[in-house]
Design an enzyme around this catalytic site. Structure first.
Site, PDB file in Angstrom:
ATOM      1  N   TRP A 120       2.512   1.293  -3.384  1.00 30.48           N
ATOM      2  CA  TRP A 120       1.741   2.205  -4.496  1.00 30.48           C
ATOM      3  C   TRP A 120       1.694   3.375  -4.498  1.00 30.48           C
ATOM      4  O   TRP A 120       1.424   4.067  -5.629  1.00 30.48           O
ATOM      5  CB  TRP A 120       0.196   1.427  -4.160  1.00 30.48           C
ATOM      6  CG  TRP A 120      -0.614   1.799  -5.298  1.00 30.48           C
ATOM      7  CD1 TRP A 120      -1.057   1.071  -6.330  1.00 30.48           C
ATOM      8  CD2 TRP A 120      -1.619   2.910  -5.274  1.00 30.48           C
ATOM      9  NE1 TRP A 120      -1.822   1.851  -7.072  1.00 30.48           N
ATOM     10  CE2 TRP A 120      -2.361   2.631  -6.534  1.00 30.48           C
ATOM     11  CE3 TRP A 120      -1.771   4.039  -4.532  1.00 30.48           C
ATOM     12  CZ2 TRP A 120      -3.414   3.958  -6.973  1.00 30.48           C
ATOM     13  CZ3 TRP A 120      -2.657   4.950  -4.885  1.00 30.48           C
ATOM     14  CH2 TRP A 120      -3.212   4.809  -5.999  1.00 30.48           C
ATOM     15  N   HIS A 121       1.720   4.211  -3.421  1.00 34.53           N
ATOM     16  CA  HIS A 121       1.583   5.686  -3.353  1.00 34.53           C
ATOM     17  C   HIS A 121       2.990   6.396  -3.951  1.00 34.53           C
ATOM     18  O   HIS A 121       2.746   7.703  -4.160  1.00 34.53           O
ATOM     19  CB  HIS A 121       1.258   6.091  -1.965  1.00 34.53           C
ATOM     20  CG  HIS A 121       0.019   5.760  -1.335  1.00 34.53           C
ATOM     21  ND1 HIS A 121      -0.484   4.807  -0.881  1.00 34.53           N
ATOM     22  CD2 HIS A 121      -1.266   6.851  -1.524  1.00 34.53           C
ATOM     23  CE1 HIS A 121      -1.763   4.870  -0.695  1.00 34.53           C
ATOM     24  NE2 HIS A 121      -2.218   5.989  -1.227  1.00 34.53           N
ATOM     25  N   GLY A 122       3.838   5.661  -3.999  1.00 41.80           N
ATOM     26  CA  GLY A 122       5.209   6.332  -4.570  1.00 41.80           C
ATOM     27  C   GLY A 122       6.253   5.639  -4.266  1.00 41.80           C
ATOM     28  O   GLY A 122       6.582   4.711  -3.360  1.00 41.80           O
ATOM     29  N   THR A 163       0.984  -1.369  -0.095  1.00 39.68           N
ATOM     30  CA  THR A 163       0.119   0.174   0.007  1.00 39.68           C
ATOM     31  C   THR A 163       0.664   1.278   0.084  1.00 39.68           C
ATOM     32  O   THR A 163       0.613   2.037  -0.800  1.00 39.68           O
ATOM     33  CB  THR A 163      -0.827  -0.052   1.206  1.00 39.68           C
ATOM     34  OG1 THR A 163      -1.655  -1.226   1.124  1.00 39.68           O
ATOM     35  CG2 THR A 163      -1.803   1.354   1.275  1.00 39.68           C
ATOM     36  N   GLY A 164       1.869   1.172   0.916  1.00 40.76           N
ATOM     37  CA  GLY A 164       3.099   2.253   0.887  1.00 40.76           C
ATOM     38  C   GLY A 164       3.537   2.598  -0.614  1.00 40.76           C
ATOM     39  O   GLY A 164       3.380   3.710  -1.100  1.00 40.76           O
TER      40      GLY A 164
END
Lengths: 451, 401
Positions: free
Chosen positions: A300-302, A297-298
């Site tokens: 995915w954000h960058g 999830t982390g």
């Protein structure tokens, strides 16, 4: 330009055309929209569509063993695209590859399509244009929400249009646009100023204000885009699922993530967490599952360790809550639970926004009053003087206060022509302010270039 | 929501987006934004499509040419002022309609060395020719009216820091540094200095320029006794010309949101006998006074440059006066602060040449050549205390030698 050129042209074309051509127009408009913002990589999205179209057909038609093989091929291909175009520097140290706009969103869309077919939740789309429309539909292409194929496949085939639905769409779109331009962009001016200031020059008050403004900025920015997507969807007859539900009123981290970027949370839950065994496994396996989900999830954000740290940070608190903290919190007064959540989220945003982990740690020290920084400084007073009304409005609109007050009003009054005229006037004033701010080169940051 | 009520929402929205869509198609394009002091974007070309820059350039063009853009900019500035923003369009709004500019950044030692080095170089050239060299720092409004600024402005010393650091790097053996900021601050009270500046413009007015000029001349070695100078300056008359609307530069940048009725003040000698020449470094072309002084005299409104002189005519401007107080000749490298002192110079020197570094790009001469050709008794660099660095950068860019 979107508002006063693209949208009027597409709306006219859409409502003048016969129903059977509407999807083709929307597809052409969506591809033009993407090519306008990302002329270099439009082929990449088209490649992804064509490849997954054929894989989808194979997965739908073949026996169990072969279906699994084609599903794996599809997943490797899609994640491979992400690895090359988003994570090449992070994973392999290869620099210079520009991140295609919205790649994380369209890749997750296309993966959901193939996985849903594999699970027999839906059938493969025979018409490649309809599949392309699902992947590229312009309202949600750049900033989500992540729409699962099975929730819109029927709507692509045929959908109802009505004046009431269009009005709902207009209302939602203007609301989203106002959140983005009137609130988020102004808050960004404060947040960006604070995050650009050297740690030693900040005051404690200024750092708190910067982090609070960033928390509000990202909420109104992201939920604003989601509202615009949902609103535009309604104007063209679609019903997309909600993506935000007042996350800052949550009382635990788990609840926050049920209210924040709901479509992403659901995607990871349905396609990763549950297939890994979810929480119906041993404690060790549960921790592993949480680690994997929140690491990704982390990421995915960058493509940076700050985002990974941010994801794992939430994973850690969710693990604590699942272990004992949630039980403990339930015994505490609401206000304590709320303060706990806000504190965790604000600290999380520091890492999310910081240029690197060291800046994040430095800022947290200032926030906690651990440095020698003064409590207040001139910059803080200037920011408060210049933006107090935006901050107050943002705090109010980040809670369901207005919605609840509206609910307490007499239903008859709310349904009167006067109420609708007032509603219309409010929307026009919002539009006017939006045009005023956008037209004058006002600050308009784009947060999703990393996604 | 029933159909009738839905119309309340849908119809106004459609009217707004389609009206702007159509108006943007038919409203003619503009080329310049006066308030932002820049050219507006033009429609991108086919070349831009090949380079992949078409979308972003078209968006810039569309935004610049958006219908009612100017009016909306004005409304936004007014709203900012009403909301009490600390900075409105890059300016502070003080009491009594004062519009106040930002203080400049502190110059780095490297920048200061470079700028002072260039001036020292030209001073040495002039000195070798037997000419006296002066560097006059004219007092910028920002530094003279600090008391009008809001308390939260915490960089009010920046001009003084730059000024002192620059002065310390100049060759004091051959350059006389005239610090008018310091002299004006010492001689006049806050209230007196307020009378010497435009409220809505970034310049001093005729009164301020006259007082500054007198202080400057006192520091110069002209071989004139103080008594004679006193008598000379006592003959000047003052006139405030109020028949036109004055457009202050700051107010213009703010789309004229401040309503202040102020006018240019002239301090002048009667019966002046001036001859004006445009000098391109080789020959003189005679000009009429109307081509030089108050060039906007026939318009309904004017700005500072149009009321005094524009830098555009100082490429290069020579004024001769047979009735001048001395027979000395002076070469003045100038910026816009010099404008109201034009005839004050001409009254004092038999020949004065004004050179504006921003307006001599087409003259194919280095600064050394300009000094050599001018062949004057005095060379003066006369730049304002807030932006002297930008003028020296222009000189360096053109070529010192």
């Amino acid at each position: 330009m979107f508002l006063f050129v693209f949208l009027p042209i597409v709306l006219i074309g859409y409502y003048l055309l016969n129903d059977k051509y509407k999807n083709y127009l929307l597809l052409a408009a969506s591809l033009f929209f993407y090519a306008w913002g990302e002329p270099k990589y439009v082929w990449l999205m088209l490649l992804s569509i064509v490849f997954n179209y054929f894989v989808g057909l194979r997965v739908d038609a073949l026996s169990q063993a072969n279906r699994k093989l084609w599903l794996s091929v599809s997943i490797i291909f899609n994640l491979g695209l992400l690895a090359i175009f988003k994570y090449a520097d992070f994973i392999f140290g290869i620099q210079g590859i520009k991140l295609p706009l919205g790649i994380s969103f369209f890749t997750f869309h296309v993966m959901s399509y193939v996985i849903d077919i594999y699970r027999k939740d839906t059938r493969a789309q025979r018409n490649i244009c309809d599949l392309a429309l699902y992947i590229s539909l312009f309202p949600q292409l750049i900033a989500g929400p992540i729409i699962r194929y099975k929730t819109v496949d029927q709507q692509i085939a045929g959908r109802k249009h009505s004046l009431e639905k269009f009005a709902d769409g207009v209302n939602r779109f203007v609301l989203g646009l106002s959140k983005k331009v009137i609130l988020s962009n102004q808050l960004a001016a404060v947040a960006d100023k604070v995050f650009a200031t050297g740690i030693s020059s900040l005051s404690v008050g200024e750092s708190w204000l910067g982090v609070i403004c960033y928390a509000l900025q990202i909420y109104f920015d992201f939920s604003g885009y989601s509202d615009m997507a949902i609103g535009l969807g309604k104007m063209f007859g679609f019903d997309f699922l909600e993506n935000f539900n007042y996350p800052y009123i949550s009382q635990s981290v788990s609840e926050f993530w049920r209210r924040w970027h709901i479509s992403l949370g659901n995607w990871f839950r349905d396609y990763l967490y549950i297939p890994l065994g979810g929480n119906r496994v041993s404690r060790i396996m549960l921790y592993r599952n949480l680690f994997v989900v929140w690491f990704l999830t982390g990421l995915w954000h960058g493509a940076s360790w700050t985002f990974v740290a941010w994801g794992l940070y939430y994973g850690f608190f969710i693990m604590l809550e699942k272990t004992f903290l949630e039980r403990l919190l339930k015994k505490s007064p609401k206000i304590i639970r709320h303060i706990y959540l806000l504190f965790i989220v604000l600290i999380g945003w520091v890492f999310f926004r910081a240029n690197n982990i060291s800046q994040g740690i430095g800022l947290i020290k200032v926030i906690m009053g651990l440095g020698t920084n003064p409590m207040i400084n001139n910059e803080l007073l200037i920011c408060i003087n210049d933006y107090w009304y935006v901050i107050v409005a943002s705090l109010i609109f980040s809670t369901p206060l207005v919605k609840e007050l509206k609910g307490k009003l007499n239903e008859k009054l709310l349904q009167s022509s006067w109420a609708y005229a007032l509603h219309s006037l409010i929307l026009i004033v919002c539009m006017f302010i939006v045009v005023l701010l956008l037209n004058n080169n006002s600050y308009n940051p784009f947060l999703y270039f990393r996604f | 929501m029933n159909e009738k009520k839905a119309k309340y929402i849908v119809i106004p929205f459609l009217i707004v987006i389609f009206s702007f869509f159509l108006m943007n198609l038919v409203v003619p394009e503009e080329t310049v934004s006066v308030s932002e002091n820049r050219s507006l974007e033009e429609k991108p070309s086919m070349e831009d499509i090949k380079e992949g820059a078409y979308p972003s350039k078209f968006e810039d063009y569309y935004q610049d040419q958006f219908v009612f853009r100017k009016e909306m900019l004005r409304i936004q500035r007014m709203l900012e002022a009403i909301l009490g923003k600390s900075v409105v369009g890059n300016y502070y709004l003080g009491r009594d309609n004062w519009i106040l500019g930002m203080f400049p950044r502190v110059l780095t030692p490297g920048q200061l060395d470079k700028y002072a080095g260039s001036i020292n170089e030209l001073a040495q050239i002039s000195h070798n020719l037997g000419e006296d060299v002066y560097f006059t720092l004219t007092p910028h409004k920002t530094n003279m009216l600090k008391h009008l600024y809001p308390e939260f402005v915490d960089n009010k010393e920046n001009i003084d820091i730059n000024k002192d650091a620059f002065k310390s790097r100049l060759n004091s053996n051959i350059i006389t540094f005239i610090d008018l900021d310091e002299k004006m601050l010492n001689k006049f009270s806050d209230r007196q200095r307020e009378k010497m500046y435009f409220k809505t413009d970034h310049h001093w007015n005729g009164t301020g320029a006259f007082e500054g000029f007198k202080l400057m001349v006192q520091e110069m070695n002209l071989g004139i006794s103080p008594e004679v100078l006193k008598e000379h300056f006592s003959m000047y008359k003052t006139m405030e010309y109020d028949e036109k609307d004055f457009v202050g530069s700051y107010n213009s940048n703010l789309n004229m949101i401040v309503k202040e009725d102020e006018d240019p003040i002239y301090v002048y000698l009667e019966n002046g006998n001036y001859e004006y020449f445009l000098n391109d470094g080789r020959k003189d072309i005679k000009l009429q006074a109307e081509d030089v002084i108050a060039t906007l005299r026939d318009k309904d409104e004017w700005d500072y440059g149009g009321a005094y002189i524009r830098g555009g005519v100082c490429n290069m401007l020579k004024i001769k006066n047979d009735n001048a107080l001395t027979d000395k000749k002076i070469l003045v490298f100038r910026d816009s602060y010099q404008a109201p002192t034009t005839l004050l110079f001409a009254d004092l020197f038999s020949e004065v040449i004004f050179v504006d570094p921003r307006n001599i790009t087409k003259i194919d001469m280095s600064y050394e050549e300009i000094i050599n050709c001018a062949d004057t008794d005095i060379v003066m660099f006369m730049y304002n205390s807030s932006g002297f660095d930008s003028m020296i950068i222009r000189m360096i860019d053109k070529g010192i030698k």
